[in-house]
Design a protein around this motif. Structure first.
Motif, short mmCIF file in Angstrom:
data_model
loop_
_atom_site.label_atom_id
_atom_site.label_comp_id
_atom_site.label_asym_id
_atom_site.label_seq_id
_atom_site.Cartn_x
_atom_site.Cartn_y
_atom_site.Cartn_z
N THR A 63 0.93 -1.25 -0.03
CA THR A 63 -0.08 -0.07 -0.16
C THR A 63 0.75 1.29 0.00
N GLN A 64 1.88 1.25 0.85
CA GLN A 64 2.84 2.45 1.04
C GLN A 64 3.59 2.54 -0.24
N PHE A 65 4.14 1.61 -0.88
CA PHE A 65 4.81 1.66 -2.24
C PHE A 65 4.13 2.22 -3.24
N MET A 66 2.74 1.84 -3.52
CA MET A 66 1.86 2.28 -4.46
C MET A 66 1.64 3.77 -4.26
N LYS A 67 1.29 3.92 -2.99
CA LYS A 67 0.86 5.28 -2.82
C LYS A 67 1.85 6.25 -2.87
N ARG A 68 3.32 5.85 -2.75
CA ARG A 68 4.20 7.00 -2.63
C ARG A 68 5.06 6.92 -4.16
N SER A 69 4.54 5.77 -4.98
CA SER A 69 5.40 5.54 -6.18
C SER A 69 5.16 7.10 -6.98
N PRO A 70 6.27 7.56 -7.59
CA PRO A 70 6.00 8.84 -8.56
C PRO A 70 5.36 8.08 -10.01
N VAL A 71 5.51 6.69 -10.32
CA VAL A 71 4.89 6.34 -11.19
C VAL A 71 3.87 5.44 -11.16
N ASN A 72 2.75 5.44 -11.91
CA ASN A 72 1.34 4.80 -11.40
C ASN A 72 1.73 3.33 -11.99
N LEU A 73 1.74 2.23 -11.22
CA LEU A 73 2.14 0.94 -11.52
C LEU A 73 0.77 0.11 -11.36
N ARG A 74 -0.39 0.83 -11.31
CA ARG A 74 -1.27 -0.02 -10.94
C ARG A 74 -1.93 -0.82 -12.13
N ARG A 75 -1.85 -0.56 -13.42
CA ARG A 75 -2.02 -1.54 -14.49
C ARG A 75 -1.03 -2.60 -14.47
N LEU A 76 0.32 -2.51 -14.24
CA LEU A 76 0.96 -3.51 -14.15
C LEU A 76 0.45 -4.57 -12.96
N ALA A 77 0.10 -3.85 -11.67
CA ALA A 77 -0.23 -4.55 -10.66
C ALA A 77 -1.62 -5.43 -10.88
N LEU A 78 -2.41 -4.97 -11.83
CA LEU A 78 -3.59 -5.50 -12.07
C LEU A 78 -4.82 -5.09 -11.14
N ILE A 79 -4.52 -3.72 -10.79
CA ILE A 79 -5.53 -3.04 -9.81
C ILE A 79 -6.29 -2.34 -10.78
N PRO A 80 -7.80 -2.66 -10.58
CA PRO A 80 -8.70 -2.10 -11.61
C PRO A 80 -9.24 -0.76 -11.12
N ARG A 81 -9.73 -0.01 -11.72
CA ARG A 81 -10.44 1.59 -11.51
C ARG A 81 -11.90 1.11 -10.94
N THR A 82 -12.15 1.79 -9.73
CA THR A 82 -13.47 1.29 -9.13
C THR A 82 -14.20 2.56 -8.81
N GLN A 83 -15.50 2.65 -8.77
CA GLN A 83 -16.36 3.70 -8.21
C GLN A 83 -16.44 3.44 -6.51
N ASN A 84 -16.17 4.59 -5.87
CA ASN A 84 -15.85 4.52 -4.70
C ASN A 84 -17.14 5.23 -3.97
N PRO A 85 -17.97 4.85 -3.01
CA PRO A 85 -19.12 5.40 -2.53
C PRO A 85 -18.87 6.65 -2.02
N LYS A 86 -17.63 7.08 -1.45
CA LYS A 86 -17.15 8.43 -0.96
C LYS A 86 -16.96 9.42 -2.03
N ALA A 87 -16.51 8.92 -3.09
CA ALA A 87 -16.36 9.71 -4.21
C ALA A 87 -17.59 10.27 -4.98
N LEU A 88 -18.37 9.17 -5.03
CA LEU A 88 -19.89 9.43 -5.60
C LEU A 88 -20.65 10.38 -4.90
N ALA A 89 -20.41 10.15 -3.59
CA ALA A 89 -21.13 11.33 -2.63
C ALA A 89 -20.53 12.85 -2.79
N LEU A 90 -19.25 12.92 -2.83
CA LEU A 90 -18.72 14.16 -3.28
C LEU A 90 -19.09 14.74 -4.46
N PHE A 91 -19.21 13.88 -5.63
CA PHE A 91 -19.37 14.36 -6.77
C PHE A 91 -20.88 14.74 -7.01
#
Length: 414
Positions: A63-91
């Protein structure tokens, strides 16, 4: 300012406030309000076949590595984009602040976001409550994806009350009241000398001030809606405990555990907003002195001389987009306390456009001393920035500021 450009170089194509809102809305819509999150590392599909990685210390490290990395490696780590209820609420709350001329197809978006919030409630619960779209590892516990938590539920309930007040939508009111009942019946605790709300999971009895105060403010809003006084005493008890822990200089630590002794921008902003809301909703001046001292600390310690908002009160870096957003919101909420707040809020926006804006229509995550983390985070960054920009737009429309710039003397005690 786009891919590969220097964020310190001012571009002639930088958008004004209305154009930035339109571009950011377009970006969020085109991504179906879904995206990455600083804490979504445990959504990685790589963890499942490698169970030796799926334990406390590897989870924290990933978690800390992904959070602090200056390069977004989420595609390589197979992390999907998601809808987050808190984000939906703020929108959702953002859209209620914007006129049709800026927000375009606003009504369709509002209906969609309400439907998604209704369908994303935590499963297996008799109340309406919400959790994040990823599992996250705390100091000692793993919080599963979708497990209801106090902060997420509070923000969703607040947005649903916005929907009820603007549209008289009974379903939204019912879900918000149910959320407050969940917090009261499942998360509220008192041992006779202390009281609070369990966070991040039921049964935990820490003192996390912003979480406690956010829930207390929600209780006051539900009381005003329903007239049910059972929400008032817990709200006041928790708030009184939090203001008792306010430090002599007006600040709060994040929490009272030994590992929570830091002072940061956006959680301080949450505290101030919640106490101000409680005073307004209950018609009491009980917390006025705490708000006054807290805002004076906030104004004096969380802005650099160039108007960039600081994350921590005693450090110039990082500059975090979440703090940019909360700084704008806090300054606008307390305009009556300092005549320079509107100008400083506009200056914070101007700084963010120069240093954290991507021409593809989103804001970067963080500026560090030596680099910029350009990852786009939907909940942490874009949702908060849209809410801040929408609020700033309503304020600047109400009080035109033709050609005004912020005076350096307006930034106190830097």
């Amino acid at each position: 300012m786009g891919r590969g450009s220097d964020p310190d170089m001012q571009s002639a194509n930088q958008p004004d406030l209305a154009a930035a809102i339109r571009a950011l809305l377009t970006y969020c819509r085109e991504n179906e309000w879904a995206g990455y999150d600083p804490y979504d590392a445990l959504n990685s599909r790589l963890l499942k076949p490698h169970s030796f990685l799926d334990s406390r210390f590897p989870r924290l490290a990933l978690t800390q590595f992904m959070k602090r990395s200056p390069v977004n490696l989420r595609r390589l780590a197979l992390i999907p984009r998601t809808q987050n209820p808190k984000a939906l609420a703020l929108f959702l709350s953002s859209l209620f602040r914007l006129p049709d001329a800026i927000a375009g197809n606003r009504e369709a978006d509002i209906r969609y976001l309400i439907e998604r919030l209704a369908s994303s409630r935590s499963e297996g619960q008799r109340y309406s409550c919400w959790g994040y779209s990823f599992p996250w590892q705390g100091r000692s516990i793993l919080v599963p994806a979708g497990a209801p938590n106090l902060v997420c539920t509070t923000f969703v309930a607040e947005s649903l009350l916005d929907a009820y007040e603007r549209r008289q939508d009974g379903q939204c009111a019912a879900m918000a009241v149910s959320a407050a009942e969940y917090i009261l019946n499942e998360l509220y605790w008192s041992d006779g000398t202390k009281s609070g709300f369990s966070y991040p999971m039921p049964g935990l009895r820490g003192e996390t001030h912003n979480a406690n105060l956010l829930a207390a403010a929600l209780f006051c809003r539900v009381y005003r809606l329903t007239g049910q006084e059972r929400f008032v005493a817990p709200a006041l008890g928790v708030a009184r405990q939090a203001v008792h822990k306010q430090r002599p200089d007006g600040s709060w630590y994040y929490g009272e555990h030994a590992s929570q002794k830091w002072i940061d921008n956006f959680h301080t902003g949450y505290n101030l907003s919640a106490l101000h809301s409680m005073g307004t909703l209950l018609g009491t001046a009980e917390f006025e002195e705490n708000v006054r001292r807290g805002f004076e600390f906030y104004r004096a310690h969380f802005f650099r001389k160039d108007t960039a908002p600081k994350y921590f009160h005693d450090r110039n870096y990082p500059i975090d987009a979440h703090c940019v957003a909360q700084s704008i919101l806090t300054l606008l909420e307390f305009q009556d306390r300092d005549p320079g707040n509107l100008d400083l809020a506009q200056a914070v926006f101007d700084w963010a456009i120069r240093h954290m804006w991507d021409e593809r229509g989103f804001f970067y995550y963080r500026r560090l001393r030596l680099c910029t983390i350009r990852t786009s985070y939907m909940r942490w960054t874009q949702a908060w920035m849209l809410l801040a920009l929408a609020t700033l737009f309503t304020q600047t429309e109400a009080a035109p500021r033709e050609g005004k710039t912020v005076d350096a003397s307006l930034v106190h005690a830097l």
